[in-house]
Design a protein around this motif. Structure first.
Motif, PDB file in Angstrom:
ATOM      1  N   ARG A 141       7.903  -6.158  -6.507  1.00 15.79           N
ATOM      2  CA  ARG A 141       8.228  -5.590  -7.565  1.00 15.79           C
ATOM      3  C   ARG A 141       7.294  -5.270  -8.474  1.00 15.79           C
ATOM      4  O   ARG A 141       7.375  -4.101  -9.100  1.00 15.79           O
ATOM      5  CB  ARG A 141       9.128  -6.876  -8.284  1.00 15.79           C
ATOM      6  CG  ARG A 141      10.096  -7.648  -7.426  1.00 15.79           C
ATOM      7  CD  ARG A 141      11.044  -8.111  -8.294  1.00 15.79           C
ATOM      8  NE  ARG A 141      10.487  -9.055  -9.250  1.00 15.79           N
ATOM      9  CZ  ARG A 141      10.128 -10.431  -9.046  1.00 15.79           C
ATOM     10  NH1 ARG A 141      10.423 -10.781  -7.656  1.00 15.79           N
ATOM     11  NH2 ARG A 141       9.793 -11.238  -9.789  1.00 15.79           N
ATOM     12  N   TYR A 142       5.985  -5.664  -8.603  1.00 19.44           N
ATOM     13  CA  TYR A 142       4.826  -5.379  -9.616  1.00 19.44           C
ATOM     14  C   TYR A 142       4.609  -4.045  -9.215  1.00 19.44           C
ATOM     15  O   TYR A 142       4.387  -2.956  -9.941  1.00 19.44           O
ATOM     16  CB  TYR A 142       3.676  -6.186  -9.471  1.00 19.44           C
ATOM     17  CG  TYR A 142       2.715  -5.788 -10.504  1.00 19.44           C
ATOM     18  CD1 TYR A 142       2.643  -5.913 -11.769  1.00 19.44           C
ATOM     19  CD2 TYR A 142       1.564  -5.021  -9.988  1.00 19.44           C
ATOM     20  CE1 TYR A 142       1.588  -5.643 -12.688  1.00 19.44           C
ATOM     21  CE2 TYR A 142       0.546  -4.407 -10.584  1.00 19.44           C
ATOM     22  CZ  TYR A 142       0.589  -4.831 -12.131  1.00 19.44           C
ATOM     23  OH  TYR A 142      -0.468  -4.603 -12.924  1.00 19.44           O
ATOM     24  N   ALA A 183       4.659   2.068  -9.769  1.00 15.02           N
ATOM     25  CA  ALA A 183       4.522   3.396  -9.082  1.00 15.02           C
ATOM     26  C   ALA A 183       5.519   4.378  -9.643  1.00 15.02           C
ATOM     27  O   ALA A 183       5.501   5.425  -9.894  1.00 15.02           O
ATOM     28  CB  ALA A 183       4.969   2.933  -7.602  1.00 15.02           C
ATOM     29  N   LEU A 184       6.664   3.473 -10.255  1.00 15.68           N
ATOM     30  CA  LEU A 184       7.483   4.489 -11.046  1.00 15.68           C
ATOM     31  C   LEU A 184       7.111   4.846 -12.280  1.00 15.68           C
ATOM     32  O   LEU A 184       7.371   6.076 -12.707  1.00 15.68           O
ATOM     33  CB  LEU A 184       9.103   3.402 -11.309  1.00 15.68           C
ATOM     34  CG  LEU A 184       9.846   2.895 -10.109  1.00 15.68           C
ATOM     35  CD1 LEU A 184      10.916   2.059 -10.807  1.00 15.68           C
ATOM     36  CD2 LEU A 184      10.304   4.225  -9.694  1.00 15.68           C
ATOM     37  N   SER A 189       6.252 -12.354 -17.151  1.00 14.63           N
ATOM     38  CA  SER A 189       5.728 -11.737 -18.256  1.00 14.63           C
ATOM     39  C   SER A 189       4.827 -10.468 -17.556  1.00 14.63           C
ATOM     40  O   SER A 189       4.887  -9.393 -18.515  1.00 14.63           O
ATOM     41  CB  SER A 189       4.780 -12.525 -19.280  1.00 14.63           C
ATOM     42  OG  SER A 189       3.953 -13.198 -18.371  1.00 14.63           O
ATOM     43  N   LEU A 190       4.171 -10.819 -16.598  1.00 15.69           N
ATOM     44  CA  LEU A 190       3.333  -9.378 -16.228  1.00 15.69           C
ATOM     45  C   LEU A 190       4.217  -8.370 -15.895  1.00 15.69           C
ATOM     46  O   LEU A 190       3.768  -7.244 -15.739  1.00 15.69           O
ATOM     47  CB  LEU A 190       2.436 -10.102 -15.017  1.00 15.69           C
ATOM     48  CG  LEU A 190       1.351 -11.062 -15.347  1.00 15.69           C
ATOM     49  CD1 LEU A 190       0.582 -11.418 -14.287  1.00 15.69           C
ATOM     50  CD2 LEU A 190       0.412 -10.180 -16.225  1.00 15.69           C
ATOM     51  N   ALA A 215       0.760  -1.284   0.094  1.00 15.02           N
ATOM     52  CA  ALA A 215      -0.130   0.093   0.042  1.00 15.02           C
ATOM     53  C   ALA A 215       0.719   1.131   0.141  1.00 15.02           C
ATOM     54  O   ALA A 215       0.624   2.297  -0.865  1.00 15.02           O
ATOM     55  CB  ALA A 215      -0.856  -0.027   1.228  1.00 15.02           C
ATOM     56  N   ALA A 216       1.921   1.285   0.867  1.00 15.64           N
ATOM     57  CA  ALA A 216       2.958   2.421   0.742  1.00 15.64           C
ATOM     58  C   ALA A 216       3.538   2.401  -0.474  1.00 15.64           C
ATOM     59  O   ALA A 216       3.714   3.714  -0.920  1.00 15.64           O
ATOM     60  CB  ALA A 216       3.972   2.276   1.876  1.00 15.64           C
ATOM     61  N   ILE A 217       3.876   1.445  -1.031  1.00 10.89           N
ATOM     62  CA  ILE A 217       4.408   1.711  -2.543  1.00 10.89           C
ATOM     63  C   ILE A 217       3.523   2.160  -3.318  1.00 10.89           C
ATOM     64  O   ILE A 217       3.517   3.273  -4.115  1.00 10.89           O
ATOM     65  CB  ILE A 217       4.983   0.437  -3.173  1.00 10.89           C
ATOM     66  CG1 ILE A 217       6.087  -0.155  -2.217  1.00 10.89           C
ATOM     67  CG2 ILE A 217       5.346   0.421  -4.641  1.00 10.89           C
ATOM     68  CD1 ILE A 217       6.406  -1.466  -2.480  1.00 10.89           C
ATOM     69  N   GLN A 218       2.191   1.721  -3.353  1.00 11.48           N
ATOM     70  CA  GLN A 218       1.156   2.064  -4.518  1.00 11.48           C
ATOM     71  C   GLN A 218       0.801   3.602  -4.193  1.00 11.48           C
ATOM     72  O   GLN A 218       0.777   4.487  -5.045  1.00 11.48           O
ATOM     73  CB  GLN A 218      -0.120   1.232  -4.252  1.00 11.48           C
ATOM     74  CG  GLN A 218       0.195  -0.029  -4.560  1.00 11.48           C
ATOM     75  CD  GLN A 218      -0.957  -1.008  -4.238  1.00 11.48           C
ATOM     76  OE1 GLN A 218      -1.969  -0.640  -3.814  1.00 11.48           O
ATOM     77  NE2 GLN A 218      -0.675  -2.262  -4.302  1.00 11.48           N
TER      78      GLN A 218
END
Length: 222
Positions: free
Chosen positions: A174-175, A180-181, A203-204, A145-148
């Motif tokens: 990682r996803y 986020a980046l 692949s995703l 959640a923090a990353i998002q």
């Protein structure tokens, strides 16, 4: 002249009645907020969220700081407050996240607070600092959640903290970082995303890195 006077008093009476009705309605909402029924409380919180004046906002803040209230209702109040662009609210939500006497160390309370802080209008505020601190949490859901939320703020100061997480063993981390980046949209992160495309087996993750680069390139052309 008599007609004008009559019209004047009619308007005054109408305004007075409206104020009285609003006051009665607000009192009813407050009573429902103190109900023992969780659904009734949530409905009251939703009504306060529709009003969004100083009085209703302060009522929601006071509610989430009341230790005896149900955490499920509090999370709804936190969500509503998070939608309001106000630095004072950000400071209160930061306190909710950090103070164990308020959040009870409840993962759900922390998760909802992190999501509430992740708004673009919180870019450059104390919300970002709190989200960066949340990256160190062991709880996977809070970390994700923090990353998002950092991505949602679009704050480039988060990039140095996000890049190392591209090497995390967990797919979901990682996803979330790749996405986020892309949301932050800094062209300096493109080489890292290209590395994902060339070296990543999933692949995703490759597809998300491609999407992120495309978004960054479109943004740089605007």
């Amino acid at each position: 002249m008599k007609k004008l006077i009559k019209l004047f008093f009619t308007i005054i009476l109408s305004l007075s009645l409206n104020k009285t009705a609003d006051a009665i309605n607000f009192e009813n909402i407050l009573q429902n907020l103190q109900s023992y029924d969780i659904k009734t409380q949530i409905e009251a919180v939703n009504e306060l969220g529709k009003i969004r004046d100083e009085r209703s906002i302060q009522t929601l803040i006071d509610f989430i700081f009341t230790k005896t209230e149900n955490w499920k209702v509090k999370t709804r109040a936190i969500t509503i407050l998070g939608e309001i662009p106000d630095v004072r609210i950000v400071d209160k939500l930061v306190t909710v996240f950090n103070d164990p006497f308020i959040n009870y160390e409840c993962p759900a309370m922390k998760w909802y607070t992190v999501i509430a802080l992740g708004k673009n209008f919180n870019k450059g505020t104390s919300a970002v600092d709190t989200l960066l601190e949340a990256l160190s949490y062991d709880n996977l859901l809070i970390k994700e959640a923090a990353i998002q939320s950092l991505g949602n703020t679009g704050d480039p100061s988060a990039i140095p903290y996000l890049l190392p997480l591209l090497d995390d063993d967990r797919f979901s981390i990682r996803y979330s970082v790749i996405k986020a980046l892309g949301q932050i949209g800094d062209k300096d992160t493109v080489p890292y995303l290209r590395k994902i495309i060339s070296e990543e087996k999933e692949s995703l993750l490759k597809d998300e890195a491609i999407n992120a680069i495309e978004y960054i390139e479109r943004k740089s052309q605007d």
